[in-house]
Enzyme design. Structure first.
Site, PDB file in Angstrom:
ATOM      1  N   LYS A   1       0.822  -1.422   0.307  1.00  0.00           N
ATOM      2  CA  LYS A   1       0.411   0.171   0.318  1.00  0.00           C
ATOM      3  C   LYS A   1       0.840   1.110   0.075  1.00  0.00           C
ATOM      4  O   LYS A   1       0.733   2.180  -1.157  1.00  0.00           O
ATOM      5  CB  LYS A   1      -0.922  -0.183   1.474  1.00  0.00           C
ATOM      6  CG  LYS A   1      -2.345   0.633   1.352  1.00  0.00           C
ATOM      7  CD  LYS A   1      -2.923   1.380   2.450  1.00  0.00           C
ATOM      8  CE  LYS A   1      -1.557   1.757   3.706  1.00  0.00           C
ATOM      9  NZ  LYS A   1      -2.386   2.462   4.631  1.00  0.00           N
TER      10      LYS A   1
ATOM     11  N   ASP B   1      -6.110   1.109   0.485  1.00  0.00           N
ATOM     12  CA  ASP B   1      -6.276   1.489   2.459  1.00  0.00           C
ATOM     13  C   ASP B   1      -7.534   1.001   3.024  1.00  0.00           C
ATOM     14  O   ASP B   1      -8.692   0.765   2.495  1.00  0.00           O
ATOM     15  CB  ASP B   1      -6.378   3.509   2.491  1.00  0.00           C
ATOM     16  CG  ASP B   1      -7.407   4.380   2.548  1.00  0.00           C
ATOM     17  OD1 ASP B   1      -8.254   3.641   0.830  1.00  0.00           O
ATOM     18  OD2 ASP B   1      -7.420   5.169   1.975  1.00  0.00           O
TER      19      ASP B   1
END
Length: 250
Positions: A118, A136
């Site tokens: 991420k 997220d």
């Protein structure tokens, strides 16, 4: 796929100024800020990093820092001991392995302490212009609400959703979805009655459907509140967004 792409087109019209909501001036600042954003808000990170980068502007500076001094600066972000260890560790890795420069390859970024896929895609997409999907908590919540995927693991969500869109759209897609999740499609009480993509949403009705009540749930520029960044892009300000206050203000 058609519905997913239409939702993204609609969101692009609602949020033409969508952007990463972490303040940064270079790749080093972005990777550190992204690591610090775990378990806290981008706003809190943005209020904290000016003092950090003023004292430690380069990876070499942060690598040589006294951990206790860094902990004191990072205390407002929560989990400050672990975060201090991570940012000092990644700074040492940058200084020792990459000549003090943040690498622009996924396989190198994920080797840095505290950096997962991420964080790596945030850095690649926003510091290097290389497409990536940022999975997220907001992104995960919305793509499942919209039935783009039933996967629950970030890597599988990334792969499934990535298959619905051209690679060139991945970075801005992430911004559109995350912006919408923060402003309108909230976790506990989505503002369905104020949602511009309500006709396309299979989860419509999970939140407040009365338009007036829904308007009161809106956040950031949609509800007249400051956004996450102390130094937002001009396009955001032109759209009515307000810069966030520095730490300790008001």
């Amino acid at each position: 796929m058609r519905r997913a792409r239409r939702i993204n087109r609609e969101l692009a019209e609602v949020y033409p100024y969508a952007h990463p909501e972490l303040d940064f001036e270079n790749p080093f600042q972005l990777v550190v800020a992204t690591v610090l954003s775990a378990q806290t808000t981008d706003l809190r990170v943005n209020q904290t990093t000016p003092a950090l980068f003023a004292k430690y502007p380069t990876p070499e500076d942060l690598a040589a820092a006294d951990p206790e001094e860094v902990e004191e600066i990072l205390r407002p972000t929560g989990f400050f001991r672990a975060k201090t260890k991570a940012v000092i560790g990644l700074s040492k890795a940058l200084a020792e392995q990459f000549g003090g420069e943040v690498p622009g390859r996924l396989e190198d970024l994920v080797k840095l302490p505290g950096v997962g896929r991420k964080t790596a895609f945030v850095v690649l997409g926003n510091a290097f212009g290389r497409p990536g999907i940022t999975v997220d908590t907001h992104f995960q919540r919305l793509v499942r609400r919209w039935k783009w995927t039933e996967e629950t693991e970030p890597d599988k969500i990334e792969a499934t959703v990535g298959g619905l869109f051209p690679k060139s759209e991945w970075t801005m897609l992430s911004h559109h979805v995350i912006f919408h999740g923060r402003r309108i499609c909230h976790a506990r009480k989505p503002a369905c009655g104020a949602c511009p993509i309500a006709p396309l949403c299979p989860a419509y009705g999970e939140g407040e459907t009365d338009p007036e009540k829904a308007k009161k749930l809106l956040k950031y520029e949609k509800g007249g509140f400051p956004g996450q960044r102390l130094k937002p892009p001009q396009a955001y300000l032109d759209a009515g967004g307000k810069p966030a206050p520095p730490l300790g203000a008001g």
